[in-house]
Enzyme design. Structure first.
Site, mmCIF file in Angstrom:
data_model
loop_
_atom_site.group_PDB
_atom_site.id
_atom_site.type_symbol
_atom_site.label_atom_id
_atom_site.label_comp_id
_atom_site.label_asym_id
_atom_site.label_seq_id
_atom_site.Cartn_x
_atom_site.Cartn_y
_atom_site.Cartn_z
ATOM 1 C CG ASP A 225 43.324 42.439 -36.628
ATOM 2 O OD1 ASP A 225 43.037 43.622 -36.818
ATOM 3 O OD2 ASP A 225 44.174 42.059 -35.786
ATOM 4 C CD GLU B 267 45.105 45.440 -34.890
ATOM 5 O OE1 GLU B 267 45.866 46.390 -35.038
ATOM 6 O OE2 GLU B 267 45.469 44.245 -35.002
ATOM 7 C CD GLU B 268 43.080 50.575 -33.252
ATOM 8 O OE1 GLU B 268 42.251 50.498 -34.197
ATOM 9 O OE2 GLU B 268 44.248 51.001 -33.398
HETATM 10 N N1 AR6 Z 1 34.274 45.441 -41.490
HETATM 11 C C1 AR6 Z 1 34.627 45.707 -42.768
HETATM 12 N N2 AR6 Z 1 35.302 46.804 -43.153
HETATM 13 C C2 AR6 Z 1 35.663 47.682 -42.217
HETATM 14 C C3 AR6 Z 1 35.341 47.484 -40.844
HETATM 15 C C4 AR6 Z 1 34.620 46.303 -40.503
HETATM 16 N N3 AR6 Z 1 34.274 46.049 -39.249
HETATM 17 N N4 AR6 Z 1 35.823 48.533 -40.149
HETATM 18 C C5 AR6 Z 1 36.423 49.334 -41.045
HETATM 19 N N5 AR6 Z 1 36.329 48.845 -42.290
HETATM 20 P P1 AR6 Z 1 41.452 50.623 -40.836
HETATM 21 P P2 AR6 Z 1 44.095 50.080 -42.009
HETATM 22 C C6 AR6 Z 1 36.880 49.425 -43.536
HETATM 23 O O1 AR6 Z 1 41.725 52.062 -40.984
HETATM 24 O O2 AR6 Z 1 44.040 51.165 -43.005
HETATM 25 C C7 AR6 Z 1 44.601 50.458 -36.724
HETATM 26 O O3 AR6 Z 1 44.997 51.420 -35.800
HETATM 27 C C8 AR6 Z 1 36.736 50.934 -43.619
HETATM 28 O O4 AR6 Z 1 36.511 51.262 -44.992
HETATM 29 O O5 AR6 Z 1 41.115 50.114 -39.480
HETATM 30 O O6 AR6 Z 1 44.677 48.755 -42.391
HETATM 31 C C9 AR6 Z 1 45.550 49.275 -36.743
HETATM 32 O O7 AR6 Z 1 46.016 48.969 -35.446
HETATM 33 C C10 AR6 Z 1 38.108 51.417 -43.176
HETATM 34 O O8 AR6 Z 1 38.414 52.697 -43.677
HETATM 35 O O9 AR6 Z 1 42.669 49.710 -41.379
HETATM 36 C C11 AR6 Z 1 46.636 49.768 -37.625
HETATM 37 O O10 AR6 Z 1 47.563 50.572 -36.924
HETATM 38 C C12 AR6 Z 1 39.009 50.365 -43.767
HETATM 39 O O11 AR6 Z 1 38.265 49.151 -43.573
HETATM 40 C C13 AR6 Z 1 45.902 50.619 -38.639
HETATM 41 O O12 AR6 Z 1 44.681 51.036 -38.008
HETATM 42 C C14 AR6 Z 1 40.358 50.260 -43.147
HETATM 43 O O13 AR6 Z 1 40.253 50.170 -41.757
HETATM 44 C C15 AR6 Z 1 45.531 49.812 -39.851
HETATM 45 O O14 AR6 Z 1 44.910 50.665 -40.782
#
Ligand code: AR6
Length: 532
Positions: free
Chosen positions: A297, A315-316
């Site tokens: 996650d 995550e959401e």
């Molecule tokens: N499976 C694989 N890859 C994925 C998926 C999925 N289901 N969904 C997205 N990606 P992000 P962060 C890829 O932005 O940067 C939230 O609000 C996709 O390339 O969710 O760690 C949390 O609560 C996407 O751009 O993660 C935190 O506050 C990338 O994963 C914050 O976002 C990153 O997804 C974390 O941000």
């Protein structure tokens, strides 16, 4: 580059190899001083939810436990008929309000505000109103008020008979595990939907729960900065309630806080571990294709991030399709730098399409994941929060890379298993590289190193990015062909920072630097990183 014409979307090992013939779960549920179990053992698996433990309610109202809405110590000021305000037991107010007939959104709002009266000027319910006036048909709306809402209310009001032991808070720097029945979680979430949790509505810094995520659903009902978001997340959650109210779920979910003391973390520059297997693909997602793997996650330090607000990224989305994850927000203090939260057993209830603004609920999902001997779905999800970057260049400093490496390691390591035991692989992807703006090429290496150190293979989902898949796989092949160890790679990454920034500006890309350093006979791989 990909292995064969028919499988052009993936490179490396197969998912079966990454699973490693092992289940990703925890040992069976056994109560102990660091594992609180809220139901009777052994579980009799005959389609009935596990029975609550202990038989009689134990009320507790202190800073070590979740303050439950039904506690007799929870008091609320009420003003009746022009008289001075008096303190009444809040649960009585909640019950009186919820047992009235509620047939419209306005009535529901009035009920929720009756035991949250301090917020009557501050909360709006525009998303809820939109759902009932513009999204649901008249039939769906009347069905909600006549059938589903009374069921949610009944589920919420059963909480003191369903969850009879105080729930310890999973506080920072302490490993503790909680196991609930899915029905207990459903009742907690029904209370969250009805906004009954006391002391959880203020975001003030000095408030008791300032370092906890919010849990009452009021922000989900509210318009954000004047705009009314589409009620798709709410649709997922109502679908979950429809499911658990029509047939009580009979499984179990475990939430384990993982903390590793700094002195117990790996000494990365000395690691002799070789890189484990990699499966990298531009197709699929962690939740759809990560069966049998430890699924990452991409978390906020307050787990669930904006799930009850505006957020709608990895995550959401995971939290609304698997709402049992939301319960973690009730008791999980913000994660510190060497902490993670592992959740084993949660079920997926919804399908979806899209992402972020285009996210849409797409109906029921029947989760066929088998259960373990403790009644948990064999689905393990680990919440690890990456660094949130303002200036992207700072991610390459040894101290920031060290932080991410340790964070991933804490999430991936498995202290319950003996060294040498087979561990299921990790399913991850662009962790920290969306909302948090990290460099996926760096994060892939850091996650691969952490997984290798923890003795797990890695399945990496690039989320449609074929170029990233090919670049990473090419480098991975080079590193494994040269038998580069985790320690060597770590020392090289530290060198990258020293060599590649001038005046705060990046002058060499990471992968070309690594190839060059590795091909150069007098490369600096043997040098230790002086900055740590
Ligand atoms: N499976 C694989 N890859 C994925 C998926 C999925 N289901 N969904 C997205 N990606 P992000 P962060 C890829 O932005 O940067 C939230 O609000 C996709 O390339 O969710 O760690 C949390 O609560 C996407 O751009 O993660 C935190 O506050 C990338 O994963 C914050 O976002 C990153 O997804 C974390 O941000």
């Amino acid at each position: 580059m990909p292995e064969n014409e028919n499988e052009v979307l993936r490179c490396g090992a197969t998912l079966d190899e990454i699973r490693n013939g092992s289940a990703p779960c925890l040992p069976p549920v056994i109560p102990s001083h660091d594992h609180t179990v809220f139901f009777q053992l052994p579980i009799v698996t005959c389609g009935q939810p596990p029975k609550p433990h202990p038989d009689n309610l134990r009320d507790s109202w202190d800073t070590d436990h979740v303050r439950m809405p039904f506690s007799k110590h929870s008091l609320y000021p009420v003003q009746e008929g022009g008289e001075q305000s008096q303190l009444r037991q809040r649960w009585e107010l909640v019950q009186e309000a919820l047992l009235k007939t509620i047939m419209s959104c306005q009535q529901l709002e009035a009920v929720i505000l009756s035991y949250n009266s301090k917020y009557s000027e501050r909360w709006d319910f525009l998303v809820l109103q939109l759902l009932f006036t513009e999204v649901f048909s008249e039939d769906e709306t009347s069905n909600f008020f006549s059938t589903l809402l009374p069921q949610i209310i009944q589920l919420a009001l059963q909480l003191p008979t369903l969850l009879t032991a105080p729930v310890p808070l999973l506080v920072q720097h302490r490993n503790h595990t909680l196991s609930f029945s899915q029905l207990q979680i459903a009742s907690l979430l029904a209370n969250a939907f009805l906004c009954t949790f006391p002391r959880r509505n203020t975001a003030k810094r000095q408030s008791e729960y300032a370092r906890y995520p919010d849990i009452n659903f009021n922000r989900l009902f509210q318009a954000a900065e004047g705009a009314v978001p589409k009620p798709e997340k709410l649709k997922c959650l109502l679908h979950y309630f429809r499911r658990v109210c029509s047939r009580a779920p009979d499984g179990v979910v475990t939430y384990a806080r993982r903390y590793v003391n700094h002195s117990d973390l790996p000494q990365w520059d000395k690691s002799q571990k070789l890189l484990t297997k990699l499966h990298i693909t531009s197709q699929g997602t962690i939740e759809d294709d990560g069966e049998g793997l430890l699924q990452v996650d991409f978390a906020n330090k307050r787990v669930g991030g904006g799930v009850l607000g505006r957020g709608c990224v990895q995550e959401e989305i995971r939290f609304v399709i698997c709402p049992e994850l939301i319960a973690a927000r009730l008791f999980t203090e913000a994660l510190d730098s060497t902490e993670a939260l592992l959740v084993v057993g949660c079920e997926r209830f919804s399908n979806y399409t899209g992402y972020s603004n285009t996210f849409e609920w797409k109906g029921n999902y029947e989760d066929m994941t088998p259960r373990d001997s403790s009644g948990r779905r064999m689905c393990s999800i680990v919440a690890i929060d990456a660094l949130k970057l303002g200036n992207r260049n700072v991610q390459y400093t040894p101290s920031n890379m060290h932080r991410e490496l340790n964070k991933a390691y804490v999430g991936f390591h498995c202290p319950e298993f003996q060294p040498g035991e087979r561990l299921a692989g990790v399913a991850s992807g662009n962790w920290g590289c969306g909302a948090y703006r990290g460099d996926a090429k760096l994060k892939t290496l850091l996650q691969l190193m952490a997984a290798s150190q923890a003795g797990r293979h890695l399945a990496y989902f690039t989320f449609g990015d074929a170029k990233l898949r090919d670049q990473v796989y090419h480098l991975y092949t080079y590193l494994t062909d040269h038998q580069v160890t985790v320690g060597q790679l770590w020392r090289l990454l530290c060198k990258y920072y020293e060599h590649s920034f001038r005046g705060g500006r990046l002058i060499t890309e990471l992968y070309p630097f690594l190839y060059q350093a590795l091909s150069n006979k007098s490369n600096p791989v043997g040098t230790t990183c002086s900055m740590l």
